[in-house]
Scaffold this motif. Structure first.
Motif, PDB file in Angstrom:
ATOM      1  N   MET A  29       0.839  -1.172   0.000  1.00 39.17           N
ATOM      2  CA  MET A  29       0.000   0.000   0.000  1.00 39.17           C
ATOM      3  C   MET A  29       0.884   1.234   0.000  1.00 39.17           C
ATOM      4  SD  MET A  29      -3.372  -0.025   0.457  1.00 39.17           S
ATOM      5  CE  MET A  29      -4.744   0.678   0.782  1.00 39.17           C
ATOM      6  N   ARG A  30       0.593   2.161  -0.867  1.00 40.44           N
ATOM      7  CA  ARG A  30       1.346   3.407  -0.941  1.00 40.44           C
ATOM      8  C   ARG A  30       0.544   4.544  -0.331  1.00 40.44           C
ATOM      9  NH1 ARG A  30       3.384   5.318  -6.605  1.00 40.44           N
ATOM     10  NH2 ARG A  30       4.202   7.117  -5.563  1.00 40.44           N
ATOM     11  N   ALA A  31       1.219   5.339   0.439  1.00 38.19           N
ATOM     12  CA  ALA A  31       0.565   6.514   1.019  1.00 38.19           C
ATOM     13  C   ALA A  31       0.533   7.626  -0.026  1.00 38.19           C
ATOM     14  CB  ALA A  31       1.315   6.975   2.260  1.00 38.19           C
ATOM     15  N   VAL A  32      -0.561   8.317  -0.073  1.00 38.69           N
ATOM     16  CA  VAL A  32      -0.718   9.423  -1.018  1.00 38.69           C
ATOM     17  C   VAL A  32      -0.939  10.701  -0.215  1.00 38.69           C
ATOM     18  CG1 VAL A  32      -2.120  10.371  -2.879  1.00 38.69           C
ATOM     19  CG2 VAL A  32      -1.738   7.914  -2.738  1.00 38.69           C
ATOM     20  N   ASN A  33      -0.084  11.664  -0.470  1.00 39.01           N
ATOM     21  CA  ASN A  33      -0.225  12.958   0.194  1.00 39.01           C
ATOM     22  C   ASN A  33      -1.023  13.896  -0.694  1.00 39.01           C
ATOM     23  OD1 ASN A  33       1.304  12.174   2.389  1.00 39.01           O
ATOM     24  ND2 ASN A  33       3.218  12.795   1.412  1.00 39.01           N
ATOM     25  N   VAL A  34      -2.038  14.478  -0.133  1.00 39.44           N
ATOM     26  CA  VAL A  34      -2.868  15.431  -0.860  1.00 39.44           C
ATOM     27  C   VAL A  34      -2.777  16.762  -0.128  1.00 39.44           C
ATOM     28  CG1 VAL A  34      -5.194  15.994  -1.631  1.00 39.44           C
ATOM     29  CG2 VAL A  34      -4.429  13.619  -1.599  1.00 39.44           C
ATOM     30  N   LEU A  35      -2.375  17.789  -0.859  1.00 39.30           N
ATOM     31  CA  LEU A  35      -2.243  19.116  -0.278  1.00 39.30           C
ATOM     32  C   LEU A  35      -3.502  19.918  -0.564  1.00 39.30           C
ATOM     33  CD1 LEU A  35      -0.552  21.343   1.062  1.00 39.30           C
ATOM     34  CD2 LEU A  35       0.263  21.933  -1.210  1.00 39.30           C
ATOM     35  N   VAL A  36      -4.188  20.322   0.492  1.00 39.55           N
ATOM     36  CA  VAL A  36      -5.357  21.186   0.359  1.00 39.55           C
ATOM     37  C   VAL A  36      -5.025  22.469   1.119  1.00 39.55           C
ATOM     38  CG1 VAL A  36      -7.809  21.472   0.839  1.00 39.55           C
ATOM     39  CG2 VAL A  36      -6.903  19.225   0.243  1.00 39.55           C
ATOM     40  N   PRO A  37      -4.782  23.562   0.396  1.00 33.21           N
ATOM     41  CA  PRO A  37      -4.438  24.811   1.075  1.00 33.21           C
ATOM     42  C   PRO A  37      -5.601  25.298   1.945  1.00 33.21           C
ATOM     43  CG  PRO A  37      -3.990  24.947  -1.282  1.00 33.21           C
ATOM     44  CD  PRO A  37      -4.736  23.679  -1.046  1.00 33.21           C
ATOM     45  N   THR A  38      -5.278  25.731   3.152  1.00 31.06           N
ATOM     46  CA  THR A  38      -6.322  26.220   4.052  1.00 31.06           C
ATOM     47  C   THR A  38      -6.956  27.499   3.520  1.00 31.06           C
ATOM     48  OG1 THR A  38      -4.654  27.369   5.350  1.00 31.06           O
ATOM     49  CG2 THR A  38      -5.299  25.181   6.087  1.00 31.06           C
ATOM     50  N   VAL A  39      -6.212  28.272   2.770  1.00 27.36           N
ATOM     51  CA  VAL A  39      -6.772  29.492   2.188  1.00 27.36           C
ATOM     52  C   VAL A  39      -7.850  29.142   1.173  1.00 27.36           C
ATOM     53  CG1 VAL A  39      -6.215  31.527   0.808  1.00 27.36           C
ATOM     54  CG2 VAL A  39      -4.652  30.770   2.583  1.00 27.36           C
ATOM     55  N   LEU A  40      -7.687  28.041   0.464  1.00 34.42           N
ATOM     56  CA  LEU A  40      -8.675  27.611  -0.515  1.00 34.42           C
ATOM     57  C   LEU A  40      -9.998  27.272   0.160  1.00 34.42           C
ATOM     58  CD1 LEU A  40      -9.367  26.793  -3.438  1.00 34.42           C
ATOM     59  CD2 LEU A  40      -8.539  24.501  -2.848  1.00 34.42           C
ATOM     60  N   VAL A  41      -9.938  26.628   1.309  1.00 33.96           N
ATOM     61  CA  VAL A  41     -11.160  26.263   2.028  1.00 33.96           C
ATOM     62  C   VAL A  41     -11.882  27.519   2.511  1.00 33.96           C
ATOM     63  CG1 VAL A  41     -12.072  25.049   4.036  1.00 33.96           C
ATOM     64  CG2 VAL A  41     -10.219  24.035   2.698  1.00 33.96           C
ATOM     65  N   ALA A  42     -11.146  28.452   3.114  1.00 36.98           N
ATOM     66  CA  ALA A  42     -11.755  29.686   3.610  1.00 36.98           C
ATOM     67  C   ALA A  42     -12.288  30.533   2.460  1.00 36.98           C
ATOM     68  CB  ALA A  42     -10.741  30.471   4.435  1.00 36.98           C
ATOM     69  N   SER A  43     -11.523  30.628   1.386  1.00 35.96           N
ATOM     70  CA  SER A  43     -11.960  31.421   0.235  1.00 35.96           C
ATOM     71  C   SER A  43     -13.190  30.817  -0.414  1.00 35.96           C
ATOM     72  CB  SER A  43     -10.835  31.530  -0.793  1.00 35.96           C
ATOM     73  OG  SER A  43      -9.721  32.175  -0.236  1.00 35.96           O
ATOM     74  N   SER A  44     -13.232  29.512  -0.518  1.00 32.49           N
ATOM     75  CA  SER A  44     -14.401  28.845  -1.103  1.00 32.49           C
ATOM     76  C   SER A  44     -15.642  29.106  -0.258  1.00 32.49           C
ATOM     77  CB  SER A  44     -14.159  27.346  -1.220  1.00 32.49           C
ATOM     78  OG  SER A  44     -13.069  27.095  -2.067  1.00 32.49           O
ATOM     79  N   ALA A  45     -15.490  29.093   1.055  1.00 30.26           N
ATOM     80  CA  ALA A  45     -16.627  29.380   1.931  1.00 30.26           C
ATOM     81  C   ALA A  45     -17.121  30.808   1.725  1.00 30.26           C
ATOM     82  CB  ALA A  45     -16.239  29.151   3.386  1.00 30.26           C
ATOM     83  N   LEU A  46     -16.212  31.759   1.582  1.00 30.35           N
ATOM     84  CA  LEU A  46     -16.613  33.146   1.352  1.00 30.35           C
ATOM     85  C   LEU A  46     -17.282  33.324  -0.008  1.00 30.35           C
ATOM     86  CD1 LEU A  46     -13.620  35.153   2.833  1.00 30.35           C
ATOM     87  CD2 LEU A  46     -15.944  34.976   3.730  1.00 30.35           C
ATOM     88  N   VAL A  47     -16.783  32.637  -1.023  1.00 27.06           N
ATOM     89  CA  VAL A  47     -17.376  32.731  -2.355  1.00 27.06           C
ATOM     90  C   VAL A  47     -18.789  32.158  -2.337  1.00 27.06           C
ATOM     91  CG1 VAL A  47     -17.231  31.815  -4.709  1.00 27.06           C
ATOM     92  CG2 VAL A  47     -15.214  32.788  -3.620  1.00 27.06           C
ATOM     93  N   ILE A  48     -18.969  31.022  -1.697  1.00 28.66           N
ATOM     94  CA  ILE A  48     -20.299  30.408  -1.610  1.00 28.66           C
ATOM     95  C   ILE A  48     -21.250  31.303  -0.831  1.00 28.66           C
ATOM     96  CG2 ILE A  48     -21.580  28.470  -0.609  1.00 28.66           C
ATOM     97  CD1 ILE A  48     -19.119  26.726  -1.374  1.00 28.66           C
ATOM     98  N   LEU A  49     -20.787  31.871   0.270  1.00 28.96           N
ATOM     99  CA  LEU A  49     -21.612  32.772   1.067  1.00 28.96           C
ATOM    100  C   LEU A  49     -22.000  34.011   0.257  1.00 28.96           C
ATOM    101  CD1 LEU A  49     -22.817  33.371   3.864  1.00 28.96           C
ATOM    102  CD2 LEU A  49     -20.683  34.521   4.423  1.00 28.96           C
ATOM    103  N   GLY A  50     -21.059  34.553  -0.499  1.00 28.94           N
ATOM    104  CA  GLY A  50     -21.355  35.708  -1.337  1.00 28.94           C
ATOM    105  C   GLY A  50     -22.368  35.400  -2.427  1.00 28.94           C
ATOM    106  N   HIS A  51     -22.254  34.237  -3.029  1.00 26.28           N
ATOM    107  CA  HIS A  51     -23.207  33.854  -4.070  1.00 26.28           C
ATOM    108  C   HIS A  51     -24.605  33.629  -3.488  1.00 26.28           C
ATOM    109  CE1 HIS A  51     -19.766  33.315  -6.731  1.00 26.28           C
ATOM    110  NE2 HIS A  51     -20.638  33.350  -7.710  1.00 26.28           N
ATOM    111  N   VAL A  52     -24.682  33.000  -2.332  1.00 22.41           N
ATOM    112  CA  VAL A  52     -25.983  32.791  -1.690  1.00 22.41           C
ATOM    113  C   VAL A  52     -26.615  34.139  -1.346  1.00 22.41           C
ATOM    114  CG1 VAL A  52     -27.089  31.914   0.412  1.00 22.41           C
ATOM    115  CG2 VAL A  52     -25.471  30.488  -0.827  1.00 22.41           C
ATOM    116  N   GLY A  53     -25.810  35.068  -0.820  1.00 26.25           N
ATOM    117  CA  GLY A  53     -26.328  36.406  -0.519  1.00 26.25           C
ATOM    118  C   GLY A  53     -26.773  37.137  -1.763  1.00 26.25           C
TER     119      GLY A  53
END
Length: 98
Positions: free
Chosen positions: A1-25
Motif C-alpha cells: 500500500m502506498r501513502a498518497v499525500n494530498v495538499l489542500v491549502p487552508t486558504v482555498l477552504v476559507a476562500s471557497s466558503a466566502l465565495v459560496i456565502l457571497g453567491h448565496v447572498g
C-alpha cells in the motif's frame, strides 16, 4: 500500500466558503429585488450591516456598505485590510517603488 499525500491549502477552504456565502447572498438579494416585496431576513441582515441596496441603469443593483453600525464598519475595515494587506506576494503600493 502506498501513502498518497494530498495538499489542500487552508486558504482555498476559507476562500471557497466566502465565495459560496457571497453567491448565496447575491441570489437572495436578486430574488428580493425581483419580487419587489422584500424578505425579512435579507432586510434584517442588510440593516444590521448598515448596508443599502442601490440601483443603477448601467450596472444594475449593488450593495453599498455604510458606517452607521459596528458590523458595517467591521465589514468595510476587513474588506480594506484584505485589499491592501493580503499575502499576494506583490505590493499594492506600486507607485512608490523606484
Amino acid at each position: 500500500m502506498r501513502a498518497v499525500n494530498v495538499l489542500v491549502p487552508t486558504v482555498l477552504v476559507a476562500s471557497s466558503a466566502l465565495v459560496i456565502l457571497g453567491h448565496v447572498g447575491g441570489v437572495a438579494v436578486e430574488r428580493v429585488l425581483a419580487d419587489e416585496g422584500g424578505s425579512r431576513w435579507v432586510d434584517a441582515v442588510l440593516r444590521n450591516l448598515g448596508a443599502e441596496i442601490g440601483r443603477d441603469e448601467v450596472s444594475g443593483w449593488y450593495v453599498q456598505l455604510g458606517f452607521s453600525t459596528v458590523p458595517g464598519i467591521a465589514a468595510v475595515l476587513v474588506w480594506l485590510l484584505a485589499i491592501f494587506f493580503a499575502p499576494t506576494g506583490k505590493s499594492s503600493f506600486i507607485y512608490f517603488q523606484f
